[in-house]
Design a protein around this motif. Structure first.
Motif, PDB file in Angstrom:
ATOM      1  N   PRO A 259       0.961 -11.765  10.545  1.00  0.00           N
ATOM      2  CA  PRO A 259       0.216 -10.463   9.662  1.00  0.00           C
ATOM      3  C   PRO A 259       1.651 -10.937   7.906  1.00  0.00           C
ATOM      4  O   PRO A 259       2.405 -10.690   8.136  1.00  0.00           O
ATOM      5  N   ALA A 260       0.116 -10.455   6.628  1.00  0.00           N
ATOM      6  CA  ALA A 260       0.971 -10.867   5.675  1.00  0.00           C
ATOM      7  C   ALA A 260       1.111  -9.775   4.727  1.00  0.00           C
ATOM      8  O   ALA A 260       1.176  -9.674   3.774  1.00  0.00           O
ATOM      9  N   TRP A 261       0.634  -8.570   5.914  1.00  0.00           N
ATOM     10  CA  TRP A 261       0.353  -6.715   5.398  1.00  0.00           C
ATOM     11  C   TRP A 261       1.547  -6.423   5.950  1.00  0.00           C
ATOM     12  O   TRP A 261       1.924  -6.625   7.046  1.00  0.00           O
ATOM     13  N   GLY A 262       2.003  -4.940   5.585  1.00  0.00           N
ATOM     14  CA  GLY A 262       3.017  -4.596   6.222  1.00  0.00           C
ATOM     15  C   GLY A 262       4.049  -4.950   5.533  1.00  0.00           C
ATOM     16  O   GLY A 262       4.940  -5.372   4.926  1.00  0.00           O
TER      17      GLY A 262
ATOM     18  N   ASP B  72       7.874  -6.808   6.611  1.00  0.00           N
ATOM     19  CA  ASP B  72       8.328  -7.929   6.867  1.00  0.00           C
ATOM     20  C   ASP B  72       8.901  -8.481   8.501  1.00  0.00           C
ATOM     21  O   ASP B  72       9.394  -7.846   9.052  1.00  0.00           O
TER      22      ASP B  72
END
Length: 99
Positions: free
Chosen positions: A63-66, A68
């Protein structure tokens, strides 16, 4: 030679000194999924479902959101450890060091 990745330190203090009765090797693969399924005596449909889920997991990007998640080393995780021969059904049967 593979360089060890420094794991973030765990500051909350929980750990279990027990040695598992059985555990998989580190890393997630079809062989590991099959070993877990065999160890748990699962039906064929469940093993196949888990193998299909593994293929989906491997195909998806992180995922690129939330937060790292790039520091997660999926090859350095033990995905299943069998803690004991049988599970306790009653509180009185739980080992004292677990209570």
């Amino acid at each position: 030679m593979k360089t060890a990745i420094r794991q973030p330190s765990y500051t909350y203090g929980f750990h279990d000194k027990r040695t598992p009765l059985w555990q998989t090797k580190k890393g997630l693969s079809a062989d590991v999924v099959r070993a877990i399924s065999n160890r748990k005596n699962e039906p064929t449909w469940m093993r196949d479902f888990r193998l299909q889920a593994l293929k989906l997991f491997e195909a998806k990007p992180m995922p690129a959101w939330g937060g790292d998640l790039s520091h997660i080393d999926f090859d350095n995780v033990t995905y299943y450890a069998q803690p004991a021969e049988k599970q306790s059904r009653a509180w009185k049967d739980v080992p004292a060091d677990i209570k």
